[in-house]
Design an enzyme around this catalytic site. Structure first.
Site, mmCIF file in Angstrom:
data_model
loop_
_atom_site.group_PDB
_atom_site.id
_atom_site.type_symbol
_atom_site.label_atom_id
_atom_site.label_comp_id
_atom_site.label_asym_id
_atom_site.label_seq_id
_atom_site.Cartn_x
_atom_site.Cartn_y
_atom_site.Cartn_z
ATOM 1 N N ALA A 34 -45.585 5.678 55.288
ATOM 2 C CA ALA A 34 -44.841 4.501 54.821
ATOM 3 C C ALA A 34 -43.350 4.813 54.676
ATOM 4 O O ALA A 34 -42.990 5.917 54.277
ATOM 5 C CB ALA A 34 -45.406 4.029 53.481
ATOM 6 N N PRO A 35 -42.490 3.843 55.046
ATOM 7 C CA PRO A 35 -42.796 2.478 55.490
ATOM 8 C C PRO A 35 -43.044 2.345 56.993
ATOM 9 O O PRO A 35 -43.134 1.243 57.511
ATOM 10 C CB PRO A 35 -41.536 1.708 55.093
ATOM 11 C CG PRO A 35 -40.438 2.709 55.261
ATOM 12 C CD PRO A 35 -41.029 4.033 54.831
ATOM 13 N N LYS A 86 -40.629 6.562 60.844
ATOM 14 C CA LYS A 86 -40.865 7.722 61.717
ATOM 15 C C LYS A 86 -42.068 7.484 62.613
ATOM 16 O O LYS A 86 -42.090 7.927 63.764
ATOM 17 C CB LYS A 86 -41.042 8.985 60.870
ATOM 18 C CG LYS A 86 -39.822 9.383 60.059
ATOM 19 C CD LYS A 86 -40.068 10.672 59.288
ATOM 20 C CE LYS A 86 -38.896 11.001 58.381
ATOM 21 N NZ LYS A 86 -38.765 10.037 57.262
ATOM 22 N N ASP A 127 -43.949 14.225 56.341
ATOM 23 C CA ASP A 127 -42.719 13.858 55.645
ATOM 24 C C ASP A 127 -43.121 13.673 54.186
ATOM 25 O O ASP A 127 -43.478 12.588 53.760
ATOM 26 C CB ASP A 127 -42.132 12.577 56.236
ATOM 27 C CG ASP A 127 -40.799 12.217 55.613
ATOM 28 O OD1 ASP A 127 -39.909 13.084 55.555
ATOM 29 O OD2 ASP A 127 -40.648 11.063 55.151
ATOM 30 N N CYS A 187 -36.500 14.530 51.873
ATOM 31 C CA CYS A 187 -35.173 13.959 51.667
ATOM 32 C C CYS A 187 -34.610 14.449 50.327
ATOM 33 O O CYS A 187 -34.145 13.671 49.512
ATOM 34 C CB CYS A 187 -35.205 12.430 51.716
ATOM 35 S SG CYS A 187 -36.323 11.668 50.507
#
Length: 608
Positions: free
Chosen positions: A312-313, A316, A472, A523
């Site tokens: 999500a969202p 990627k 991620d 991130c």
């Protein structure tokens, strides 16, 4: 206090003291100060990924310019640069101005250039103060940069005998405004007395302040009336936190009675970035540059089976599918029902067919028993249909034999299963027909033709069943910008993030086949979630090795270690020679990106 010091934008992040000490050890005091400052500012450009299966960069540039002009996002239009000669003249005459765009026109590590002209093609179009520029990194010419400007100095018209009319907004509202949004009603916390429709107001932000028991709070009750004088209890707290000027669309009474709508239309912004929200849906996706680089680092190939573990969202996920030209199989999972719906909507908007979205906790990604595809309860008159068959998606028994999987379609009509013509009455179908129609139903009916809130649940996947896996990972998100508050994170919470990510990485390792690839990204600027995870991975799984990434425009990783809790815990980072195999995006660097980290692992012959 000098008015020029008060009515400006000069925020300072307040960190937990132990966290600040840790980051200073990692980066050095001067470097961390630059990072902390950069985090309070948005990037001076927006990054757009063009859906090359539906459009082209040139077509999107033309459409965006028309929209910016038509909606009057700029006060006037000076002209549009659309030919090579004008672009060269613009580059020559304004080279100094363009170079101030935080290094995006510099020569990059791979020798490519983010500039104006490449091979005689137009790569920049301009409308007044906004330029749209094609990325010049090889293979990324479908990425566009929409350049904004700032920080700007704004005259708020303050005078000793005439306080400025003000509106105070929440921190989250302010962070959105700094990225180009308007001030919406739910974000307004307080305002001056006698605010009327059409008043010019200074917009400032209320940031959480430390309180009792180490708790943070805003301390402003929604609806508070501002006095505009030093006796105002919130007067000093908002010094240096003015984000711009705007025109009120509602009176004071309306601001706190309405439940939605625009409260203040921003006319002068500290950072002027055009809002691109909901524009050209399906043709473009607003995405940070490091996130796009992450999809390329995975290097997905057509026909492969790819897993995006925390999808999500869906940015990627869809980037991966487009790189594969929608040929192959991309599985997207997330533990949240609503987030899986968001992925499905984005997939439909972008008209992609190789993506299947499931609800699945990344910590339970390995299938431990007979797997099944589950649909949420449906509505209306439905027939029950079940079919048992072998499928490469399902789990295998310990001896390697494929187990039978039952797919229950209690919410689907036989016509939906068989297809629009209802062939065979939905009773006797080939395996190919079943898979084809299940795939169609997985992707949903789209935003305007939705099949409802159906989300398929997965029991997990078989070990070594994917060619590539992207993790991620959920993280502390300390690389997101603009950021006006950072006090909620402690050393203990940062360590918990790291432990959680290791458990997810353990799942990823089991899911990738020998010879496959794992890409791990976050991130955050926290080494404990970045370099420390890489160290854990390489020390725990000897068959893993760091692999080169392409393109590589980020900086090197951190080498060494850090002692925590007075030496009780030693956090190991990268070893010499490994730092150039990862990508660390520094928010204070010339690329002006968010804080981000990417590591790519090659999976050798497993000895699990």
């Amino acid at each position: 206090m000098d008015c020029s010091e008060r009515y400006n934008y000069n925020p300072k992040l307040k960190w937990n003291s132990k966290v600040e000490e840790y980051f200073i050890k990692a980066y050095g005091a001067e470097h961390f100060s630059r990072i902390s400052k950069a985090l309070t500012h948005p990037s001076c450009y927006s990054c757009i990924r063009v859906n090359t299966l539906k459009s082209t960069s040139d077509a999107v540039i033309e459409k965006l310019l028309a929209i910016l002009q038509e909606t009057r996002l700029r006060s006037s239009v000076d002209g549009i640069t659309l030919n090579r000669d004008d672009a060269i003249a613009e580059e020559n005459s304004n080279h100094k101005q363009l170079s101030s765009w935080n290094g995006l026109d510099e020569v990059l590590d791979n020798g490519s250039r983010m500039g104006l002209i490449k091979n005689g093609d137009v790569v920049e179009a301009k409308i007044e103060n906004t330029s749209i520029t094609k990325c010049q990194i090889p293979a990324l010419d479908y990425v566009l940069f929409v350049k904004g400007s700032g920080p700007h100095t704004i005259e708020y018209g303050h005078a000793d005998d005439q306080p400025v009319k003000e509106v105070i907004v929440s921190r989250k509202c302010a962070e959105a405004v700094l990225r180009g949004a308007q001030v919406f009603v739910p974000g307004v916390l307080a305002c001056s007395a006698h605010i009327e429709i059409g008043d010019t107001v200074a917009v400032s932000v209320a940031v959480e302040q430390p309180g009792s028991e180490n708790k943070w709070s805003v301390g402003i009750t929604r609806g508070t009336v501002l006095q505009g004088s030093p006796t105002d209890p919130y007067y000093h707290e908002r010094s240096g936190l003015y984000i711009g000027q705007g025109i009120t669309k509602l009176s004071r009474t309306g601001l706190f009675r309405a439940s939605e709508g625009v409260a203040v239309e921003m006319t002068n912004r500290v950072f002027d970035l055009p809002s691109l929200h909901s524009l050209l849906e399906g043709d473009i996706f607003l995405q940070n540059l490091p996130s796009i680089i992450t999809a390329h680092a995975l290097d997905p190939q057509q026909g492969e089976r790819i897993l995006d573990m925390c999808a999500a969202p869906g940015g990627k996920t869809t980037a991966i599918a487009i790189i594969m030209r929608d040929k192959g199989e991309v599985i997207a999972t997330d533990r949240s029902h609503n987030k899986v719906l968001d992925i499905k909507k984005l997939v439909t908007e972008m008209d992609l067919h190789c993506i299947t979205a499931f609800k699945l906790d990344a910590l339970k990604a390995i299938c431990k028993s007979n797997g099944s595809i589950e649909f949420a309860p449906g509505h209306g008159n439905k027939e029950t249909f079940s079919q048992t068959f072998d499928n490469s998606d399902i789990c295998k028994s310990p001896d390697g034999n494929v187990e039978a999987t039952t797919i229950s379609h209690s919410d689907l009509t036989s016509e939906e299963i068989a297809g629009n013509n209802g062939e065979n009455g939905g009773k006797y179908l080939s395996k190919a027909d079943i898979r084809k129609n299940i795939r169609r139903l997985r992707n949903g009916g789209g935003r305007n033709h939705s099949i409802g809130g159906r989300v398929e649940k997965s029991k997990g996947f078989s070990p070594s069943s994917f060619d590539r896996v992207l993790l991620d990972a959920p993280c502390s998100a300390l690389g997101l910008r603009p950021r006006l508050f950072s006090g909620e994170e402690s050393i203990e919470s940062l360590r918990k993030h790291g432990k959680y990510q290791r458990k997810m990485f353990d799942q990823a390792v089991q899911l990738v086949r020998p010879g496959g690839v794992i890409v791990y990204s976050t991130c955050t600027i926290n080494p404990g979630e970045n370099e420390a995870l890489v160290r854990y991975a390489l020390d725990t799984y000897k068959f893993l090795s760091l692999a080169p990434q392409n393109p590589r425009i980020g900086g090197p990783g951190l080498v060494g270690h850090c002692e925590l809790f007075d030496g009780e815990v030693v956090e190991e980072w990268l070893r010499p020679g490994e730092e150039e195999l990862v990508q660390r995006f520094d928010p204070s660097s010339s690329l002006d990106t968010m804080g981000f980290f990417i590591a790519k692992f090659h999976v050798g012959q497993k000895d699990l």
